[in-house]
Write an enzyme that holds these catalytic residues in place. Structure first.
Site, PDB file in Angstrom:
ATOM      1  N   THR A 155       0.822  -1.215   0.000  1.00  0.00           N
ATOM      2  CA  THR A 155       0.000   0.000   0.000  1.00  0.00           C
ATOM      3  C   THR A 155       0.856   1.264   0.000  1.00  0.00           C
ATOM      4  OG1 THR A 155      -1.777  -1.154   1.175  1.00  0.00           O
ATOM      5  CG2 THR A 155      -1.823   1.241   1.219  1.00  0.00           C
ATOM      6  N   ASP A 202      -8.579   3.440  -4.872  1.00  0.00           N
ATOM      7  CA  ASP A 202      -7.858   3.881  -3.666  1.00  0.00           C
ATOM      8  C   ASP A 202      -6.927   5.062  -3.958  1.00  0.00           C
ATOM      9  OD1 ASP A 202      -9.176   1.674  -2.798  1.00  0.00           O
ATOM     10  OD2 ASP A 202      -7.431   0.622  -2.041  1.00  0.00           O
ATOM     11  N   ASP A 256     -13.544   3.106  -4.028  1.00  0.00           N
ATOM     12  CA  ASP A 256     -13.048   3.461  -2.682  1.00  0.00           C
ATOM     13  C   ASP A 256     -11.970   4.534  -2.739  1.00  0.00           C
ATOM     14  OD1 ASP A 256     -14.677   1.343  -1.963  1.00  0.00           O
ATOM     15  OD2 ASP A 256     -13.026  -0.060  -1.709  1.00  0.00           O
ATOM     16  N   ARG A 312     -18.866   2.750   1.215  1.00  0.00           N
ATOM     17  CA  ARG A 312     -19.143   1.476   1.856  1.00  0.00           C
ATOM     18  C   ARG A 312     -18.330   1.352   3.139  1.00  0.00           C
ATOM     19  NH1 ARG A 312     -16.588  -3.177  -2.099  1.00  0.00           N
ATOM     20  NH2 ARG A 312     -14.581  -2.201  -2.550  1.00  0.00           N
ATOM     21  N   TRP A 315     -15.770  -0.091   5.481  1.00  0.00           N
ATOM     22  CA  TRP A 315     -14.520  -0.846   5.436  1.00  0.00           C
ATOM     23  C   TRP A 315     -14.057  -1.190   6.847  1.00  0.00           C
ATOM     24  CZ3 TRP A 315      -9.060   1.516   4.908  1.00  0.00           C
ATOM     25  CH2 TRP A 315      -8.100   0.478   4.823  1.00  0.00           C
TER      26      TRP A 315
END
Length: 336
Positions: free
Chosen positions: A107, A160, A187, A248, A250
């Site tokens: 990430t 992301d 997202d 949503r 997470w």
């Protein structure tokens, strides 16, 4: 580092994202700060932003001349108070870009800008991650430091795009984004920080599907009252009507105490926003376990009163202001 649950296949994105109209804002330099200049053509003190950061003390202002700068820019926690600013005031003139997915780099490693320092300011530039293949995070910005300000920036990605992350548990960072542009499909505004997005255009990309993605994915810790606030902003996109979700829930790493909090208020919502299904489940967790609300929105995508669009009362909304999201225990107030 946080990991997502099951992901859907992403539709390939082209470099056309970089052609979005740039923002222009007059910039000011902090008084009495050490200042250096980055220019790819050699006319500054450094030719790369990372070289300037490596040589700079905390609090340095780094002016960046027009150009395209490739590769990750990393601001370590050991260098607080850094300012990165484009020299023209037009965000499209200065582009920091990469194309690295989390599937190969993790990430943090995928982030085009990895900002772990507190009290930083970034303004007048574009941060892009142009990777858009199947089922992979590919961050433009990883904001992991407290009291960060982003003004007149463009954040371009697909899945992301922008992570606000304070680490596991109740630790929370604060960031303020003002008069900027954020683009993505899945997202693309997510994390567990106290994040205020103010007077900004948020553009959802078209996946050519009946499910054209999710704007937010909050993982706010249950002990934190505030998570993600979108205020005085415009939500737009080319997708078919009612095919984009506001967000949503997470539960990062399956954490049961990640009870996401998102409020969208005083904003203009395009017709691409769903009525039914505006808030979505994720990885087996119902959206109803999270704290998702709206207040005083307008536009074709504003609520028509469905059960899937919880509305905050005016009395409650008085306590959910940008200032309150960011104040913390030290009274920080960067709000314009």
């Amino acid at each position: 580092m946080p990991l997502h649950g099951t992901r859907r296949t992403a539709v390939a994105r082209t470099a056309a994202a970089l052609a979005v109209l740039p923002l222009t804002v007059t910039l000011a330099t902090p008084a009495n700060a050490a200042t250096v200049t980055v220019a790819a053509d050699g006319s500054g003190n450094y030719t790369t932003i990372q070289a300037a950061l490596a040589a700079s003390a905390p609090g340095t202002v780094i002016n960046i001349k027009p150009g395209t700068y490739r590769g990750q820019v990393s601001i370590p926690a050991s260098k607080p108070g850094i300012t990165l600013q484009g020299t023209t005031g037009t965000s499209g003139d200065i582009v920091i870009t990469g194309s690295t997915p989390a599937s190969t780099a993790g990430t943090a490693g995928s982030a085009t800008v990895l900002n772990l320092a507190k009290d930083t300011t970034v303004k007048g530039l574009t941060i892009a991650n142009t990777y858009a293949a199947h089922d992979s995070q590919a961050l433009a910005l990883y904001a992991g430091g407290d009291r960060q300000v982003y003004r007149n920036v463009r954040l371009l990605g697909y899945q992301d795009t922008f992570l606000s992350w304070g680490g596991t548990g109740a630790s929370q960072v604060r960031q303020y984004v003002y008069k900027s542009y954020i683009e993505g499909a899945v997202d693309f505004i997510y994390g567990n920080g106290a994040l205020v997005i103010d007077s900004t255009t948020i553009r959802s990309l078209d996946r050519g599907s009946t499910n054209n993605g999710y704007i937010t994915a909050a993982a706010t810790h249950s002990s934190n009252r505030y998570g993600i606030l979108i205020t005085r902003s415009t939500l737009t996109g080319p997708s078919a009507a009612r095919t984009v979700a506001l967000g949503r829930c997470w539960h990062a790493g399956g954490a049961a105490d990640a009870i996401g909090q998102v409020l969208v208020r005083d904003s203009a919502l395009g017709g691409h926003i769903r009525q039914a299904g505006a808030w979505q489940d994720m990885s087996g967790f119902s959206w109803k376990t999270c704290r998702f609300t709206e207040y005083n929105n307008t536009g074709a995508g504003a609520s028509t009163g469905t059960a899937d669009r919880p509305q905050m009362s005016g009395t409650t909304a008085a306590g959910y202001t940008a200032q309150n999201y960011l104040a913390g225990s030290d009274g920080w107030n960067p709000v314009q």
